[in-house]
Design a protein around this motif. Sequence first.
Motif, short mmCIF file in Angstrom:
data_model
loop_
_atom_site.label_atom_id
_atom_site.label_comp_id
_atom_site.label_asym_id
_atom_site.label_seq_id
_atom_site.Cartn_x
_atom_site.Cartn_y
_atom_site.Cartn_z
N THR A 1 -15.76 9.33 42.42
CA THR A 1 -16.68 10.48 41.55
C THR A 1 -16.63 10.15 40.09
OG1 THR A 1 -14.47 11.50 40.45
CG2 THR A 1 -15.31 11.89 43.25
N GLY A 2 -16.55 8.97 39.32
CA GLY A 2 -16.35 8.51 38.49
C GLY A 2 -16.74 6.78 37.71
N ASN A 3 -17.13 6.13 38.89
CA ASN A 3 -17.91 4.82 38.28
C ASN A 3 -15.98 3.65 38.69
OD1 ASN A 3 -20.34 5.10 38.43
ND2 ASN A 3 -20.54 5.61 37.51
N SER A 4 -15.47 4.02 39.30
CA SER A 4 -14.02 4.10 39.59
C SER A 4 -13.64 2.59 40.57
CB SER A 4 -12.99 4.41 39.38
OG SER A 4 -13.00 5.56 41.13
N PHE A 5 -14.26 1.89 41.09
CA PHE A 5 -14.52 1.73 42.36
C PHE A 5 -14.78 -0.44 41.38
CE2 PHE A 5 -15.90 -1.24 45.96
CZ PHE A 5 -14.52 -1.25 46.72
N SER A 6 -14.00 -0.99 42.19
CA SER A 6 -13.99 -2.26 41.75
C SER A 6 -13.97 -3.11 42.63
CB SER A 6 -13.09 -2.73 40.45
OG SER A 6 -13.08 -4.19 40.24
N VAL B 1 -10.47 9.56 48.08
CA VAL B 1 -11.14 10.47 47.29
C VAL B 1 -11.09 10.51 45.29
CG1 VAL B 1 -12.67 12.38 45.78
CG2 VAL B 1 -12.31 11.72 48.34
N ASP B 2 -11.21 9.52 44.82
CA ASP B 2 -10.68 9.37 43.35
C ASP B 2 -11.93 9.43 41.42
OD1 ASP B 2 -9.51 8.20 41.33
OD2 ASP B 2 -10.06 6.01 40.99
N SER B 3 -11.78 10.73 41.15
CA SER B 3 -10.81 11.65 41.90
C SER B 3 -11.97 13.12 41.77
CB SER B 3 -10.24 11.48 40.46
OG SER B 3 -10.77 12.54 39.77
N ILE B 4 -10.60 13.59 42.42
CA ILE B 4 -10.86 14.97 43.55
C ILE B 4 -11.08 16.32 41.93
CG2 ILE B 4 -8.57 16.01 43.61
CD1 ILE B 4 -11.27 16.63 45.56
N SER B 5 -9.97 15.82 41.34
CA SER B 5 -10.14 16.99 40.18
C SER B 5 -11.84 16.93 38.95
CB SER B 5 -9.14 16.99 39.26
OG SER B 5 -8.97 15.66 39.06
N SER B 6 -11.86 15.29 38.59
CA SER B 6 -12.89 15.65 38.25
C SER B 6 -14.65 15.91 38.71
CB SER B 6 -14.12 13.51 38.08
OG SER B 6 -14.40 13.23 39.28
N LEU B 7 -14.21 16.49 39.72
CA LEU B 7 -15.43 16.93 40.40
C LEU B 7 -15.06 18.84 40.25
CD1 LEU B 7 -16.47 15.24 43.72
CD2 LEU B 7 -17.61 15.06 41.82
N ILE B 8 -13.90 19.37 40.16
CA ILE B 8 -13.69 20.43 40.46
C ILE B 8 -13.40 21.52 39.41
CG2 ILE B 8 -11.66 22.08 41.76
CD1 ILE B 8 -11.44 20.62 43.85
N THR B 9 -12.62 20.71 38.37
CA THR B 9 -13.13 21.35 37.05
C THR B 9 -13.68 21.52 35.96
OG1 THR B 9 -11.34 19.17 36.59
CG2 THR B 9 -11.96 20.25 34.91
N PRO B 10 -14.99 21.08 36.82
CA PRO B 10 -16.23 21.64 35.88
C PRO B 10 -16.97 22.93 35.84
CG PRO B 10 -16.63 19.67 36.39
CD PRO B 10 -15.49 20.00 36.79
N ILE B 11 -16.33 23.27 37.55
CA ILE B 11 -17.20 24.56 37.94
C ILE B 11 -15.42 25.71 38.51
CG2 ILE B 11 -18.52 23.38 39.96
CD1 ILE B 11 -15.76 24.28 41.51
N LEU B 12 -14.63 25.12 37.63
CA LEU B 12 -13.36 26.14 37.20
C LEU B 12 -13.81 27.19 35.63
CD1 LEU B 12 -10.93 24.04 38.46
CD2 LEU B 12 -11.82 25.97 39.86
N GLY B 13 -12.58 28.00 35.91
CA GLY B 13 -12.91 28.75 34.91
C GLY B 13 -13.67 30.24 34.59
N GLY B 14 -13.43 30.81 33.50
CA GLY B 14 -14.53 32.58 33.29
C GLY B 14 -14.05 33.22 34.60
N LYS B 15 -14.31 33.75 34.63
CA LYS B 15 -14.45 35.58 35.60
C LYS B 15 -14.35 35.36 36.63
CE LYS B 15 -14.21 38.29 31.83
NZ LYS B 15 -14.31 39.89 30.84
N ASP B 16 -15.59 34.43 37.36
CA ASP B 16 -16.34 33.99 38.40
C ASP B 16 -15.26 33.73 39.09
OD1 ASP B 16 -18.29 33.75 40.48
OD2 ASP B 16 -19.56 32.60 39.71
N SER B 17 -15.17 34.08 40.48
CA SER B 17 -14.36 33.10 41.31
C SER B 17 -14.79 32.23 42.27
CB SER B 17 -13.73 34.31 42.37
OG SER B 17 -14.25 34.72 43.25
N HIS B 18 -15.70 32.15 41.97
CA HIS B 18 -16.68 31.12 42.51
C HIS B 18 -16.31 29.72 42.75
CE1 HIS B 18 -20.93 29.15 44.08
NE2 HIS B 18 -20.55 29.25 44.87
N GLY B 19 -15.53 29.21 41.51
CA GLY B 19 -14.83 27.80 41.53
C GLY B 19 -14.27 27.30 42.25
#
Length: 323
Positions: free
Chosen positions: A144-149, A220-238
């Motif tokens: 998810t972040g160009n970490s594979f080498s 999955v490296d990293s799972i949080s880099s995909l999920i963090t942007p959709i969290l926050g706010g009052k919407d429970s969708h994330g």
Amino acid sequence: MPPLGSLEQEFPIIDSNFRRFCASHGIFSVEDFLVNDLCALTGFAEREPMSEALKKGIAQVVSLMDRQHQPWLNGIDLLRDARGNKRILPTGCQGIDFVLQGGLREGLLVELVGPSSSGKTQVCLHAAAHVVDEQLGTVMFLDTGNSFSAERISSFLDHSSMSSSYSKVAKERRCCSVMNSIVCQPVFDIFELLDMLHQLGITLSHKVRSEGNKLCLLIVDSISSLITPILGGKDSHGRSLMISTGFALKRLANEHNLSVLVTNHMVGGEGGTLKPALGESWKSIPHMRLLLSHDCGTNMCTVSVLKHSSMVPSSQVSAATVI
């Protein structure tokens, strides 16, 4: 759970007309159904010319969501599953394998938590190389972040204990064999990940492969880099997407006897102390959580247990172990 567009091939009722109807109500994925009033949506469908087809499409998506729930199991079922054909996959990292009581276990989801430069990607790459080199199966690395080498994996092989006994030609052949058994796929948003996990489940269900070529490790490296942007706010969708992702990973691990390894970064908490990202809702999803840290002075990494499915609570101590 995937975007609606990826389901038409398997479920023709989820066609372009159904997707247009859903889009007009702000629904573009299976996850969107989780945060919408399905009774109201069915009411809207009844006003449309193709109402019966639309209602059948809604029923099909609801059926897909129902499949996400694991069946109820009693203690005997759980014990039988735990004692079943669950191999241990050593990562080749001494400290990691020690605290995991031998290594990664098929059927389980392990999370590596740590701040930047703590060694999370290093462990993922080392595990991928070691599992394939030991001929335990193949590996899928979702990047998810160009970490594979590939260079770092080659370096691991060159510095392994067996490397000195190989000729130059044998080393190159070994390196090519390992690289051919690691599939790396870039993933840059949560919907792409969910779609990929859905397609992987279909592939594993229908494709017959020899045991030696069996996919045994999903990273999955990293799972949080995909999920963090959709969290926050009052919407429970994330949050719904996050939970769906966690269950999709655990379902793949359980149904196809995979070991799943994900990484998660850390964020500032109360008093400036660091804590794992993704919050309390995510914390209960992994079977095991390991905390990595790196001492710049000694250039040593340590690992401690935050959660372990087979340890009693008193055993969950933060005993530092060299990786």
